[in-house]
Write a protein that holds these residues in place. Structure first.
Motif, PDB file in Angstrom:
ATOM      1  N   PRO A  11       0.849  -1.200   0.000  1.00  0.00           N
ATOM      2  CA  PRO A  11       0.000   0.000   0.000  1.00  0.00           C
ATOM      3  C   PRO A  11       0.880   1.243   0.000  1.00  0.00           C
ATOM      4  O   PRO A  11       1.878   1.294   0.706  1.00  0.00           O
ATOM      5  CB  PRO A  11      -0.796  -0.114   1.295  1.00  0.00           C
ATOM      6  CG  PRO A  11      -0.026  -1.024   2.165  1.00  0.00           C
ATOM      7  CD  PRO A  11       0.860  -1.866   1.308  1.00  0.00           C
ATOM      8  N   CYS A  12       0.526   2.226  -0.786  1.00  0.00           N
ATOM      9  CA  CYS A  12       1.346   3.441  -0.872  1.00  0.00           C
ATOM     10  C   CYS A  12       0.474   4.676  -0.742  1.00  0.00           C
ATOM     11  O   CYS A  12      -0.482   4.834  -1.480  1.00  0.00           O
ATOM     12  CB  CYS A  12       2.042   3.542  -2.222  1.00  0.00           C
ATOM     13  SG  CYS A  12       2.762   2.028  -2.790  1.00  0.00           S
ATOM     14  N   TYR A  13       0.837   5.529   0.178  1.00  0.00           N
ATOM     15  CA  TYR A  13       0.132   6.802   0.308  1.00  0.00           C
ATOM     16  C   TYR A  13       1.169   7.906   0.313  1.00  0.00           C
ATOM     17  O   TYR A  13       1.953   7.998   1.258  1.00  0.00           O
ATOM     18  CB  TYR A  13      -0.708   6.810   1.588  1.00  0.00           C
ATOM     19  CG  TYR A  13      -1.406   8.109   1.839  1.00  0.00           C
ATOM     20  CD1 TYR A  13      -2.270   8.647   0.893  1.00  0.00           C
ATOM     21  CD2 TYR A  13      -1.205   8.798   3.022  1.00  0.00           C
ATOM     22  CE1 TYR A  13      -2.900   9.842   1.122  1.00  0.00           C
ATOM     23  CE2 TYR A  13      -1.837   9.994   3.259  1.00  0.00           C
ATOM     24  CZ  TYR A  13      -2.688  10.509   2.304  1.00  0.00           C
ATOM     25  OH  TYR A  13      -3.311  11.708   2.527  1.00  0.00           O
ATOM     26  N   ASP A  50      -3.182   4.475  -2.475  1.00  0.00           N
ATOM     27  CA  ASP A  50      -4.292   4.784  -1.586  1.00  0.00           C
ATOM     28  C   ASP A  50      -4.682   6.255  -1.735  1.00  0.00           C
ATOM     29  O   ASP A  50      -4.619   7.024  -0.787  1.00  0.00           O
ATOM     30  CB  ASP A  50      -3.867   4.453  -0.145  1.00  0.00           C
ATOM     31  CG  ASP A  50      -4.996   4.635   0.841  1.00  0.00           C
ATOM     32  OD1 ASP A  50      -6.156   4.664   0.406  1.00  0.00           O
ATOM     33  OD2 ASP A  50      -4.706   4.750   2.045  1.00  0.00           O
ATOM     34  N   GLY A  51      -5.077   6.635  -2.929  1.00  0.00           N
ATOM     35  CA  GLY A  51      -5.521   8.010  -3.163  1.00  0.00           C
ATOM     36  C   GLY A  51      -4.469   9.061  -2.864  1.00  0.00           C
ATOM     37  O   GLY A  51      -4.779  10.090  -2.257  1.00  0.00           O
ATOM     38  N   SER A  52      -3.243   8.824  -3.262  1.00  0.00           N
ATOM     39  CA  SER A  52      -2.158   9.778  -2.983  1.00  0.00           C
ATOM     40  C   SER A  52      -2.400  11.092  -3.719  1.00  0.00           C
ATOM     41  O   SER A  52      -3.015  11.118  -4.783  1.00  0.00           O
ATOM     42  CB  SER A  52      -0.824   9.208  -3.466  1.00  0.00           C
ATOM     43  OG  SER A  52      -0.550   8.004  -2.833  1.00  0.00           O
ATOM     44  N   SER A  53      -1.886  12.166  -3.122  1.00  0.00           N
ATOM     45  CA  SER A  53      -2.043  13.460  -3.780  1.00  0.00           C
ATOM     46  C   SER A  53      -0.746  13.876  -4.466  1.00  0.00           C
ATOM     47  O   SER A  53      -0.678  14.936  -5.073  1.00  0.00           O
ATOM     48  CB  SER A  53      -2.479  14.512  -2.762  1.00  0.00           C
ATOM     49  OG  SER A  53      -1.627  14.464  -1.645  1.00  0.00           O
ATOM     50  N   ASP A  54       0.296  13.073  -4.335  1.00  0.00           N
ATOM     51  CA  ASP A  54       1.548  13.415  -5.027  1.00  0.00           C
ATOM     52  C   ASP A  54       1.699  12.549  -6.285  1.00  0.00           C
ATOM     53  O   ASP A  54       0.720  12.077  -6.833  1.00  0.00           O
ATOM     54  CB  ASP A  54       2.742  13.242  -4.067  1.00  0.00           C
ATOM     55  CG  ASP A  54       2.938  11.809  -3.636  1.00  0.00           C
ATOM     56  OD1 ASP A  54       2.134  10.958  -4.062  1.00  0.00           O
ATOM     57  OD2 ASP A  54       3.890  11.530  -2.886  1.00  0.00           O
ATOM     58  N   ASN A  55       2.933  12.307  -6.703  1.00  0.00           N
ATOM     59  CA  ASN A  55       3.155  11.614  -7.974  1.00  0.00           C
ATOM     60  C   ASN A  55       3.157  10.092  -7.870  1.00  0.00           C
ATOM     61  O   ASN A  55       3.619   9.415  -8.785  1.00  0.00           O
ATOM     62  CB  ASN A  55       4.484  12.055  -8.583  1.00  0.00           C
ATOM     63  CG  ASN A  55       4.323  13.380  -9.294  1.00  0.00           C
ATOM     64  OD1 ASN A  55       3.274  13.629  -9.903  1.00  0.00           O
ATOM     65  ND2 ASN A  55       5.319  14.232  -9.193  1.00  0.00           N
ATOM     66  N   SER A  76     -10.109   4.835  -5.377  1.00  0.00           N
ATOM     67  CA  SER A  76     -10.782   6.055  -5.802  1.00  0.00           C
ATOM     68  C   SER A  76     -10.461   7.245  -4.900  1.00  0.00           C
ATOM     69  O   SER A  76     -10.629   8.391  -5.300  1.00  0.00           O
ATOM     70  CB  SER A  76     -12.278   5.818  -5.815  1.00  0.00           C
ATOM     71  OG  SER A  76     -12.701   5.448  -4.525  1.00  0.00           O
ATOM     72  N   ARG A  77      -9.988   6.964  -3.684  1.00  0.00           N
ATOM     73  CA  ARG A  77      -9.586   8.038  -2.773  1.00  0.00           C
ATOM     74  C   ARG A  77      -8.817   7.429  -1.605  1.00  0.00           C
ATOM     75  O   ARG A  77      -8.692   6.218  -1.523  1.00  0.00           O
ATOM     76  CB  ARG A  77     -10.807   8.807  -2.247  1.00  0.00           C
ATOM     77  CG  ARG A  77     -11.840   7.924  -1.570  1.00  0.00           C
ATOM     78  CD  ARG A  77     -12.720   8.689  -0.635  1.00  0.00           C
ATOM     79  NE  ARG A  77     -11.914   9.221   0.448  1.00  0.00           N
ATOM     80  CZ  ARG A  77     -12.313  10.158   1.294  1.00  0.00           C
ATOM     81  NH1 ARG A  77     -13.499  10.707   1.153  1.00  0.00           N
ATOM     82  NH2 ARG A  77     -11.533  10.561   2.269  1.00  0.00           N
ATOM     83  N   ASN A  78      -8.331   8.265  -0.704  1.00  0.00           N
ATOM     84  CA  ASN A  78      -7.594   7.752   0.431  1.00  0.00           C
ATOM     85  C   ASN A  78      -8.533   7.036   1.408  1.00  0.00           C
ATOM     86  O   ASN A  78      -9.490   7.613   1.910  1.00  0.00           O
ATOM     87  CB  ASN A  78      -6.863   8.895   1.137  1.00  0.00           C
ATOM     88  CG  ASN A  78      -6.070   8.430   2.340  1.00  0.00           C
ATOM     89  OD1 ASN A  78      -6.388   8.756   3.470  1.00  0.00           O
ATOM     90  ND2 ASN A  78      -5.053   7.646   2.106  1.00  0.00           N
ATOM     91  N   ARG A  79      -8.288   5.748   1.631  1.00  0.00           N
ATOM     92  CA  ARG A  79      -9.140   4.985   2.536  1.00  0.00           C
ATOM     93  C   ARG A  79      -8.368   4.464   3.733  1.00  0.00           C
ATOM     94  O   ARG A  79      -8.907   3.719   4.540  1.00  0.00           O
ATOM     95  CB  ARG A  79      -9.773   3.793   1.805  1.00  0.00           C
ATOM     96  CG  ARG A  79     -10.681   4.133   0.651  1.00  0.00           C
ATOM     97  CD  ARG A  79     -11.772   5.125   1.037  1.00  0.00           C
ATOM     98  NE  ARG A  79     -12.599   4.680   2.130  1.00  0.00           N
ATOM     99  CZ  ARG A  79     -13.790   4.108   1.992  1.00  0.00           C
ATOM    100  NH1 ARG A  79     -14.284   3.928   0.809  1.00  0.00           N
ATOM    101  NH2 ARG A  79     -14.487   3.748   3.042  1.00  0.00           N
ATOM    102  N   GLY A  80      -7.103   4.813   3.843  1.00  0.00           N
ATOM    103  CA  GLY A  80      -6.308   4.366   4.986  1.00  0.00           C
ATOM    104  C   GLY A  80      -5.578   3.064   4.694  1.00  0.00           C
ATOM    105  O   GLY A  80      -5.999   2.268   3.860  1.00  0.00           O
ATOM    106  N   LYS A 307     -15.585  -0.929   1.638  1.00  0.00           N
ATOM    107  CA  LYS A 307     -14.384  -0.444   2.316  1.00  0.00           C
ATOM    108  C   LYS A 307     -13.479   0.324   1.374  1.00  0.00           C
ATOM    109  O   LYS A 307     -12.639   1.091   1.794  1.00  0.00           O
ATOM    110  CB  LYS A 307     -13.638  -1.627   2.927  1.00  0.00           C
ATOM    111  CG  LYS A 307     -14.386  -2.213   4.124  1.00  0.00           C
ATOM    112  CD  LYS A 307     -13.653  -3.385   4.700  1.00  0.00           C
ATOM    113  CE  LYS A 307     -13.957  -4.677   4.028  1.00  0.00           C
ATOM    114  NZ  LYS A 307     -15.124  -5.383   4.460  1.00  0.00           N
ATOM    115  N   TYR A 308     -13.640   0.092   0.087  1.00  0.00           N
ATOM    116  CA  TYR A 308     -12.818   0.812  -0.887  1.00  0.00           C
ATOM    117  C   TYR A 308     -13.481   0.692  -2.248  1.00  0.00           C
ATOM    118  O   TYR A 308     -14.315  -0.190  -2.468  1.00  0.00           O
ATOM    119  CB  TYR A 308     -11.403   0.226  -0.953  1.00  0.00           C
ATOM    120  CG  TYR A 308     -11.369  -1.267  -1.166  1.00  0.00           C
ATOM    121  CD1 TYR A 308     -11.477  -1.797  -2.448  1.00  0.00           C
ATOM    122  CD2 TYR A 308     -11.265  -2.146  -0.098  1.00  0.00           C
ATOM    123  CE1 TYR A 308     -11.462  -3.159  -2.661  1.00  0.00           C
ATOM    124  CE2 TYR A 308     -11.250  -3.510  -0.299  1.00  0.00           C
ATOM    125  CZ  TYR A 308     -11.348  -4.023  -1.577  1.00  0.00           C
ATOM    126  OH  TYR A 308     -11.349  -5.362  -1.776  1.00  0.00           O
TER     127      TYR A 308
END
Ligand code: UDP
Ligand code: MG
Length: 315
Positions: A11-13, A50-55, A76-80, A307-308
């Motif tokens: 998992p990567c955030y 996990d819905g990261s906002s960077d690259n 689809s978005r950050n879910r933890g 859950k996601y």
């Protein structure tokens, strides 16, 4: 001919600082294992964004293009962390014989993957990676983590000591995991309940390769709290016991005040009144809060929300 198809789920955030190195090391590791005929050439690394906002997602796209063994999933978005991990595992389950989950930051020593697979080949369905020391962690992280395990134990939640989410699960263990429908996901608590033959493998936990922890104190406390309330009703029981004790004390106080009253000693009674108001008021509020926490959990569970949601899969 070795047939074991291994998937490594990461998992990567917001992990753009580490991801290139992680992809390089993991693909290298996988290649060595395939060359050494330890695992099937079908084995893959599955990065879950996990819905990261960077690259992060762009990087995963690049890896997917460069390395044939890299797969990517975009939520689809950050879910933890826990939900991202579950999403990855549930996808891996469709293709793999066993899946290893690990963090993106290379804190978990990838050389022990061999040992995980050895144990799997020896017939284990779940292999837990257990940290043999925490030298690399800060004193604060270490003591808070230690406190976490103690707390969980006190509340009667069965956990593998010093095991985070670095573990191998066989396909049938993953199938079993998919049967757990709870929305309040706490994998470390659920996995030991699955059963099957298990083993542990020790490893040294290193430092985060780059970037910073995505688990600040606030998230960690929330995680511990969720862990307790998803697996144990002991807090409610404690409230009941405290309530019963206070009731007994109040009986004694009642008798005492009646006796004092009858013997005619007028007591000003200000201190005792103040104390009981504050003490009981506080206890009651706390009790309502704890019970509310469970009611809230039940509410969330009864909604059965997903859950996601998966936005894209790169194969
Ligand atoms: N992570 C995630 N979603 C989140 C927070 C974290 O997928 O909302 C991932 C993160 O990218 C990393 C793993 O979960 O791969 C563990 O996070 P981190 O290393 O920051 O936690 P720590 O090791 O400090 O406890
Ligand atoms: Mg980490």
């Amino acid at each position: 001919m070795i047939e074991t198809v291994l998937y490594i789920v990461v998992p990567c955030y917001n992990e753009q600082e580490v991801l290139a190195e992680t992809a390089k090391r993991l693909t290298g590791k996988l290649k060595r294992m395939v060359d050494g005929a330890r695992i099937s050439p079908e084995s893959k690394i599955l990065f879950v964004d996990d819905g990261s906002s960077d690259n992060t997602w762009e990087l995963i796209n690049t890896f997917n293009a460069c390395y044939p063994s890299v797969m990517g999933v975009k939520l689809s978005r950050n879910r933890g962390h826990q939900n991202a991990l579950l999403a990855g595992l549930m996808i891996a389950k469709e293709y793999c014989d066993c899946a290893i989950s690990m963090d993106a930051d290379l804190q978990d020593d990838i050389e022990v993957i061999d040992k995980f697979v050895e144990k799997f080949d020896a017939g284990c369905d779940i292999v837990y990676g257990v940290r043999c020391n925490r030298r690399a962690d800060t004193g604060f992280k270490r003591s808070s983590a230690q406190g976490f395990y103690k707390l969980m134990k006190f509340f009667g939640v069965e956990l593998v000591y010093n095991h985070a989410d670095y573990r191998l699960m066989s396909r049938r263990a993953l199938e079993a995991l998919s049967e757990y429908q709870e929305v309040n996901l706490f994998l470390r608590g659920i996995v030991p309940q699955i059963g099957y033959k298990t083993a542990t493998v020790e490893y040294e936990r290193g430092e985060r390769f780059a970037g910073e922890s995505k688990y600040p104190l606030k998230k960690m406390l929330a995680f511990a709290f969720d862990g307790v309330t998803s697996f144990s009703v002991k807090p409610i029981r404690i409230i009941t016991v405290v309530g019963a004790i206070i009731f007994l004390i109040s009986l004694v106080v009642l008798i005492y005040s009646l006796v004092v009253n009858v013997t005619g000693q007028t007591v000003s009674g200000w201190t005792s009144t103040m104390m009981s108001i504050w003490l009981l008021g506080g206890l009651q509020l706390m009790a309502i809060g704890v019970i509310g926490e469970y009611v809230g959990k039940t509410y969330m569970e009864s909604k059965r929300r997903p859950k996601y949601s998966i936005e894209k899969i790169l194969k």
